[in-house]
Design a protein around this motif. Sequence first.
Motif, PDB file in Angstrom:
ATOM      1  N   GLN A 182       0.831  -1.198   0.000  1.00 18.38           N
ATOM      2  CA  GLN A 182       0.000   0.000   0.000  1.00 18.38           C
ATOM      3  C   GLN A 182       0.860   1.239   0.000  1.00 18.38           C
ATOM      4  N   GLU A 183       1.928   1.237   0.798  1.00 16.83           N
ATOM      5  CA  GLU A 183       2.767   2.414   0.894  1.00 16.83           C
ATOM      6  C   GLU A 183       3.438   2.706  -0.439  1.00 16.83           C
ATOM      7  N   LYS A 184       3.899   1.682  -1.133  1.00 14.55           N
ATOM      8  CA  LYS A 184       4.515   1.908  -2.428  1.00 14.55           C
ATOM      9  C   LYS A 184       3.502   2.444  -3.432  1.00 14.55           C
ATOM     10  N   GLN A 185       2.263   1.981  -3.312  1.00 12.50           N
ATOM     11  CA  GLN A 185       1.223   2.469  -4.196  1.00 12.50           C
ATOM     12  C   GLN A 185       0.915   3.936  -3.901  1.00 12.50           C
ATOM     13  N   GLN A 186       0.953   4.322  -2.617  1.00 11.41           N
ATOM     14  CA  GLN A 186       0.657   5.690  -2.251  1.00 11.41           C
ATOM     15  C   GLN A 186       1.815   6.618  -2.582  1.00 11.41           C
ATOM     16  N   GLN A 187       3.058   6.098  -2.580  1.00  9.32           N
ATOM     17  CA  GLN A 187       4.222   6.933  -2.796  1.00  9.32           C
ATOM     18  C   GLN A 187       5.073   6.392  -3.949  1.00  9.32           C
ATOM     19  N   PRO A 188       4.540   6.438  -5.193  1.00 10.79           N
ATOM     20  CA  PRO A 188       5.261   5.860  -6.312  1.00 10.79           C
ATOM     21  C   PRO A 188       6.578   6.551  -6.617  1.00 10.79           C
ATOM     22  N   ASP A 189       6.679   7.865  -6.298  1.00  8.22           N
ATOM     23  CA  ASP A 189       7.908   8.579  -6.627  1.00  8.22           C
ATOM     24  C   ASP A 189       8.754   8.874  -5.393  1.00  8.22           C
ATOM     25  N   SER A 190       8.366   8.373  -4.238  1.00 11.45           N
ATOM     26  CA  SER A 190       9.103   8.568  -2.984  1.00 11.45           C
ATOM     27  C   SER A 190       9.304  10.036  -2.659  1.00 11.45           C
ATOM     28  N   VAL A 191       8.438  10.899  -3.162  1.00 13.42           N
ATOM     29  CA  VAL A 191       8.531  12.330  -2.914  1.00 13.42           C
ATOM     30  C   VAL A 191       7.450  12.776  -1.943  1.00 13.42           C
ATOM     31  N   GLN A 192       6.229  12.349  -2.183  1.00 15.20           N
ATOM     32  CA  GLN A 192       5.121  12.771  -1.343  1.00 15.20           C
ATOM     33  C   GLN A 192       5.202  12.172   0.053  1.00 15.20           C
ATOM     34  N   SER A 193       4.788  12.960   1.021  1.00 15.79           N
ATOM     35  CA  SER A 193       4.621  12.428   2.365  1.00 15.79           C
ATOM     36  C   SER A 193       3.329  11.623   2.386  1.00 15.79           C
ATOM     37  N   PRO A 194       3.126  10.773   3.398  1.00 18.85           N
ATOM     38  CA  PRO A 194       1.876  10.006   3.478  1.00 18.85           C
ATOM     39  C   PRO A 194       0.637  10.896   3.449  1.00 18.85           C
ATOM     40  N   GLU A 195       0.714  12.063   4.113  1.00 14.77           N
ATOM     41  CA  GLU A 195      -0.433  12.971   4.130  1.00 14.77           C
ATOM     42  C   GLU A 195      -0.698  13.531   2.741  1.00 14.77           C
ATOM     43  N   GLU A 196       0.380  13.864   2.016  1.00 12.88           N
ATOM     44  CA  GLU A 196       0.218  14.353   0.648  1.00 12.88           C
ATOM     45  C   GLU A 196      -0.391  13.284  -0.248  1.00 12.88           C
ATOM     46  N   ALA A 197       0.073  12.054  -0.089  1.00 13.05           N
ATOM     47  CA  ALA A 197      -0.446  10.960  -0.910  1.00 13.05           C
ATOM     48  C   ALA A 197      -1.944  10.788  -0.683  1.00 13.05           C
ATOM     49  N   LEU A 198      -2.365  10.918   0.581  1.00 10.45           N
ATOM     50  CA  LEU A 198      -3.786  10.786   0.894  1.00 10.45           C
ATOM     51  C   LEU A 198      -4.582  11.919   0.263  1.00 10.45           C
ATOM     52  N   GLU A 199      -4.056  13.150   0.350  1.00 10.46           N
ATOM     53  CA  GLU A 199      -4.745  14.287  -0.249  1.00 10.46           C
ATOM     54  C   GLU A 199      -4.806  14.158  -1.768  1.00 10.46           C
ATOM     55  N   SER A 200      -3.722  13.674  -2.378  1.00 10.23           N
ATOM     56  CA  SER A 200      -3.708  13.497  -3.832  1.00 10.23           C
ATOM     57  C   SER A 200      -4.741  12.471  -4.265  1.00 10.23           C
ATOM     58  N   ALA A 201      -4.838  11.385  -3.498  1.00 10.35           N
ATOM     59  CA  ALA A 201      -5.840  10.365  -3.814  1.00 10.35           C
ATOM     60  C   ALA A 201      -7.245  10.932  -3.688  1.00 10.35           C
ATOM     61  N   TYR A 202      -7.462  11.746  -2.643  1.00  6.30           N
ATOM     62  CA  TYR A 202      -8.780  12.365  -2.449  1.00  6.30           C
ATOM     63  C   TYR A 202      -9.120  13.281  -3.624  1.00  6.30           C
ATOM     64  N   LEU A 203      -8.148  14.097  -4.055  1.00  2.63           N
ATOM     65  CA  LEU A 203      -8.400  15.013  -5.159  1.00  2.63           C
ATOM     66  C   LEU A 203      -8.719  14.265  -6.441  1.00  2.63           C
ATOM     67  N   THR A 204      -8.016  13.152  -6.674  1.00  2.94           N
ATOM     68  CA  THR A 204      -8.289  12.351  -7.867  1.00  2.94           C
ATOM     69  C   THR A 204      -9.716  11.808  -7.845  1.00  2.94           C
ATOM     70  N   ILE A 205     -10.131  11.287  -6.688  1.00  3.39           N
ATOM     71  CA  ILE A 205     -11.492  10.769  -6.546  1.00  3.39           C
ATOM     72  C   ILE A 205     -12.507  11.887  -6.747  1.00  3.39           C
ATOM     73  N   ARG A 206     -12.240  13.057  -6.168  1.00  5.57           N
ATOM     74  CA  ARG A 206     -13.166  14.184  -6.294  1.00  5.57           C
ATOM     75  C   ARG A 206     -13.260  14.670  -7.734  1.00  5.57           C
ATOM     76  N   GLN A 207     -12.128  14.748  -8.429  1.00  2.00           N
ATOM     77  CA  GLN A 207     -12.137  15.193  -9.822  1.00  2.00           C
ATOM     78  C   GLN A 207     -12.916  14.229 -10.706  1.00  2.00           C
ATOM     79  N   ASN A 208     -12.739  12.943 -10.464  1.00  2.00           N
ATOM     80  CA  ASN A 208     -13.504  11.947 -11.229  1.00  2.00           C
ATOM     81  C   ASN A 208     -14.994  12.062 -10.941  1.00  2.00           C
ATOM     82  N   LEU A 209     -15.334  12.289  -9.663  1.00  2.39           N
ATOM     83  CA  LEU A 209     -16.736  12.455  -9.288  1.00  2.39           C
ATOM     84  C   LEU A 209     -17.326  13.688  -9.939  1.00  2.39           C
ATOM     85  N   ALA A 210     -16.570  14.789  -9.957  1.00  2.00           N
ATOM     86  CA  ALA A 210     -17.056  16.030 -10.569  1.00  2.00           C
ATOM     87  C   ALA A 210     -17.332  15.830 -12.062  1.00  2.00           C
ATOM     88  N   SER A 211     -16.448  15.109 -12.736  1.00  2.00           N
ATOM     89  CA  SER A 211     -16.653  14.842 -14.164  1.00  2.00           C
ATOM     90  C   SER A 211     -17.905  14.006 -14.393  1.00  2.00           C
TER      91      SER A 211
END
Length: 302
Positions: free
Chosen positions: A120-149
Amino acid sequence: MPVPGFQDMTLPMLKLAADGTTWSLADARARLAIGFQLSTEEQEELLPSGKQSRYANRVAWAKVYLERAGLIASPARGKFAITQRGREVLQHPPESITIEFLGQYPEFQEFRSRSTNQAQEKQQQPDSVQSPEEALESAYLTIRQNLASEILARVKSCSPRFFENLVVELLLQMGYGKAGGNGERVGQSGDEGIDGIISEDRLGLEMVYLQAKRWEGTVGRPEIQKFVGALHGKRARKGVFITTGSFSAEAVSYVQHIDPRIALIDGAQLADFMIDVGVGVSSSRTLELKHIDSDFFEEQDA
């Protein structure tokens, strides 16, 4: 330069602590920013949530990971100091201190096993740059953008009557009409471009007039001028023009310099508002992030 990943900050942070003093996170952020040559703008760039800077978040997570591996200790809130294990690492320092490097320590392995599995951690941090909190926010934004579309596609497929009812319901859920007023759809032949009316008070002294256009393209100034004419015919002071498309720059500029006051809501904003106030959507799961309450653990002198 872009803000370095939190794993890029771990070794420089450990080297700061090598002087044997207790560092505050604020001082560490200032010193690391100089080392990474970060501008003020780069240091102040916010996470998508808008609640914390990306830089401060990554520095904080670098501290967390070093602490969980036993390379530094935290003698007080927002403070850190090097440990004997940390000094041993710096005797023959690696090129960088990564998650993989920290994985050699049992305490860090236990920390990872408690928080998430490695896949799971590797999936959340594919580039080893984002912190866990950033990865969670990025996932949320992706879900929200898909929902908006998906929302916008659904709205465009609905009938004009349904869309007119939708925008009335949306304005009511956004708080208009809460002072005892109400709203109704009035779109019909001869409506002069008025599709809905929101009464903001019980006596109907403050009215908001709505126009709803299911357009694929761009709404230009001429359409807004027609709406203004309809508002003048009603002696109205407030109007909202909602479209599933977008507005031209001329239309946006035009409404900024006229009376009555008109708010323009395009398709992207419409979907965002529907998500924010819960129109046409429902919650499937709620994730609650919690932080340590340092005040709770402070012991009072007898």
